[in-house]
Design an enzyme around this catalytic site. Structure first.
Site, PDB file in Angstrom:
ATOM      1  N   LYS A   1      23.659  26.249 -10.189  1.00  0.00           N
ATOM      2  CA  LYS A   1      23.076  25.163  -9.397  1.00  0.00           C
ATOM      3  C   LYS A   1      22.199  25.815  -8.327  1.00  0.00           C
ATOM      4  O   LYS A   1      22.576  26.852  -7.760  1.00  0.00           O
ATOM      5  CB  LYS A   1      24.229  24.371  -8.749  1.00  0.00           C
ATOM      6  CG  LYS A   1      23.814  23.137  -7.964  1.00  0.00           C
ATOM      7  CD  LYS A   1      25.047  22.390  -7.465  1.00  0.00           C
ATOM      8  CE  LYS A   1      24.700  21.103  -6.741  1.00  0.00           C
ATOM      9  NZ  LYS A   1      25.912  20.366  -6.293  1.00  0.00           N
TER      10      LYS A   1
ATOM     11  N   SER B   1      25.890  15.451  -7.701  1.00  0.00           N
ATOM     12  CA  SER B   1      24.626  16.123  -7.490  1.00  0.00           C
ATOM     13  C   SER B   1      24.392  17.296  -8.454  1.00  0.00           C
ATOM     14  O   SER B   1      23.252  17.735  -8.601  1.00  0.00           O
ATOM     15  CB  SER B   1      24.556  16.638  -6.050  1.00  0.00           C
ATOM     16  OG  SER B   1      25.546  17.621  -5.808  1.00  0.00           O
TER      17      SER B   1
ATOM     18  N   SER C   1      30.683  15.959  -6.923  1.00  0.00           N
ATOM     19  CA  SER C   1      29.461  16.451  -7.558  1.00  0.00           C
ATOM     20  C   SER C   1      29.622  17.374  -8.753  1.00  0.00           C
ATOM     21  O   SER C   1      28.638  17.697  -9.407  1.00  0.00           O
ATOM     22  CB  SER C   1      28.579  17.144  -6.520  1.00  0.00           C
ATOM     23  OG  SER C   1      27.820  16.171  -5.873  1.00  0.00           O
TER      24      SER C   1
HETATM   25  N1  GLN Z   1      27.996  11.679  -4.565  1.00  0.00           N
HETATM   26  C1  GLN Z   1      28.539  12.210  -3.363  1.00  0.00           C
HETATM   27  C2  GLN Z   1      27.500  12.183  -2.281  1.00  0.00           C
HETATM   28  O1  GLN Z   1      26.454  11.696  -2.517  1.00  0.00           O
HETATM   29  C3  GLN Z   1      29.073  13.587  -3.585  1.00  0.00           C
HETATM   30  C4  GLN Z   1      28.067  14.670  -3.468  1.00  0.00           C
HETATM   31  C5  GLN Z   1      28.656  16.037  -3.657  1.00  0.00           C
HETATM   32  O2  GLN Z   1      29.803  16.178  -4.064  1.00  0.00           O
HETATM   33  N2  GLN Z   1      27.871  17.046  -3.303  1.00  0.00           N
HETATM   34  O3  GLN Z   1      27.705  12.639  -1.212  1.00  0.00           O
END
Ligand code: GLN
Length: 486
Positions: free
Chosen positions: A75, A150, A174
């Site tokens: 990532k 994400s 994420s």
């Molecule tokens: N979907 C969650 C957010 O928007 C989690 C994001 C993540 O785990 N980085 O914050």
């Protein structure tokens, strides 16, 4: 050949049935063939091939590391000195780090070869991978759907067969949510299990590094490679790392699996509920005891999460001021103008929304009403889990309320997007390990994910329970239409 898992491929490498150079070439060809997914921000073909040659040379002299030259990808939130780290943000455009993140270093020392940096939501803020300044990522199962976020690129690259595994981060789901949407395995270990050193910070008390892979055993092998204490991360745990593969085939006999009643409320897609019910029955057949448990504060988890993560983000992202990293605009007109112009042009809409929200909840007049309250809710959520784990060894439920939604469907309604995180955020607030694995398909042939939550540092039980299910099912052998396979 098409169906080799990472673990099988390690064996084939050892038996000299295939070389690392061949594997990397296949991965690069697959990346090219699947370019339309937009899963990769920066492809590092030359470095990867050079490393593969080195791995093959080492194998010939008997000095090969464990993974032996397996292609993986990262990532684009992990700092790397040989390639830019963008965090999918304009503000880090062409930013080259001066040190490598510990997780990347460990993975590379174990013999993983990165073929590139993967697309993601900007600064890991999002659930759809649509908040990327490099464009959205398509779900390999259906190109008009989101792969989740994400870590959307990390999930899509694995699901499409470009790489055997990838590194992701999970602040509120994420890794698990994109794993669920894309039909792969994803694990977020216990907070502190993997070093966060060199990982661009979003919400430091929640961020945790983890892996995505095609099978449970592959995920165990990859997590093994990156886990452990790091002097550079004060929150990393000195607890010894157990062997995640040792007890993975031990089955679930006599294990108690807790099913939270709050995770089956309205809003759950019926096919998701059915798939989870079927999994529960299978576990029962395999000898596990199913216990109904309660996590009474579940309803408050999303509100608490979005207060805490935005508060921490507002502080963490203050460093992007035009003076130190990447983009810098408006210097000529003085300091204030540099801050304004750089941050205005450099951050996307969702990142700005979170900085504003986070600054607000920390402001003197509102701190008690929001940040302090959210922290109290966080304690209650942790207590819910502590109580539940007196009755069970592992908790089972859906990873997400629905399968992958359509691209664009939730983009104009951030609240709807946030609500989809209902089953994943509590795990981060409590610092627990969580794993998502494929458990079926809906009528539109979109993958369904099952989530397993464990006690602190009890990753071995998560892997064991997940593997017991995987052994009895074929979901992980089903690939999206244009799967490349290596
Ligand atoms: N979907 C969650 C957010 O928007 C989690 C994001 C993540 O785990 N980085 O914050």
């Amino acid at each position: 050949m098409q169906q080799w898992t990472l673990t099988e491929t390690i064996e084939k490498l050892q038996q000299k049935k295939i070389s690392s150079v061949e594997l990397v070439k296949k991965a690069l060809a697959a990346a090219q063939k699947q370019e339309y997914l937009n899963a990769i921000i920066t492809l590092t073909s030359e470095q990867a091939l050079a490393q593969a040659k080195e791995a093959d040379k080492n194998r010939a002299t008997g000095s090969c590391s464990f993974l032996g030259g397996i292609p993986v990808a990262l990532k684009d939130i992990f700092l790397t000195t040989d390639v830019r780290t963008t965090c999918a943000s304009k503000i880090l455009n062409n930013f080259i780090a001066t040190y490598d993140s510990t997780a990347v270093k460990k993975l590379s020392e174990a013999g993983g070869i990165s073929i590139g940096k993967l697309n993601m939501d900007e600064f890991a803020m999002g659930s759809s991978n649509e908040n990327s300044s490099f464009g959205l990522v398509k779900n390999p199962w259906s190109f008009d759907r989101s792969p989740g976020g994400s870590s959307g690129g990390s999930a899509a690259a694995v699901a499409a067969g470009i790489v055997f595994g990838s590194l992701g981060t999970d602040t509120g789901g994420s890794i698990r949510q994109p794993a669920s949407f894309s039909g792969v395995v994803g694990i977020k270990p216990t907070y502190g299990r993997v070093s966060r050193f060199g990982v661009v910070a979003f919400a430091s008390s929640l961020d945790q590094v983890g892996v995505l892979a095609r099978t449970v055993s592959d995920a165990a092998v990859l997590l093994q490679a990156i886990s452990g204490h790091d002097v550079h991360d004060a929150t990393s745990s000195p607890m010894p790392v157990p062997n995640y593969s040792r007890s993975i085939e031990s089955g679930v006999k006599a294990l108690r699996i807790g099913v939270p009643k709050e995770y089956f409320s309205t809003g759950l897609q019926p096919e998701v509920a059915q798939a989870i019910e079927a999994a529960i029955q299978l576990y029962q057949k395999l000898g596990a005891t199913i216990v109904e448990i309660s996590l009474p504060h579940t309803d408050y988890a999303i509100s608490a999460y979005y207060v805490i993560c935005t508060a921490e983000a507002s502080a963490n992202l203050a460093r992007y001021d035009g003076a130190r990293y990447g983009l810098s605009l408006g210097r000529e007109q003085g300091l204030a103008s540099m801050y304004e112009k750089t941050r205005d042009a450099g951050f996307g809409a969702e990142v700005k929304r979170r900085i504003i929200l986070g600054t607000y909840v920390l402001a003197a007049g509102y701190y008690d009403a929001y940040y302090k309250k959210a922290s109290q809710v966080r304690t209650l959520l942790a207590q819910d889990f502590a109580q539940a784990f007196q009755q069970c060894d592992v908790i089972l439920g859906p990873t997400t309320p629905t399968t992958a939604f359509k691209l664009g469907e939730k983009l104009t309604d951030p609240l709807q997007m946030y609500l989809g995180d209902v089953f994943t955020v509590s795990c981060n607030l409590a610092g627990l390990p969580g794993l998502s694995l494929p458990c079926g398909f809906d009528r539109q042939n979109l993958p369904i994910g099952m989530q397993l939550l464990g006690k602190h540092f009890d990753e071995p039980t998560l892997f064991r329970v997940a593997r017991a299910y995987e052994r009895e099912t074929r979901w992980h052998h089903t690939h999206p239409p244009l799967f490349s396979g290596i």
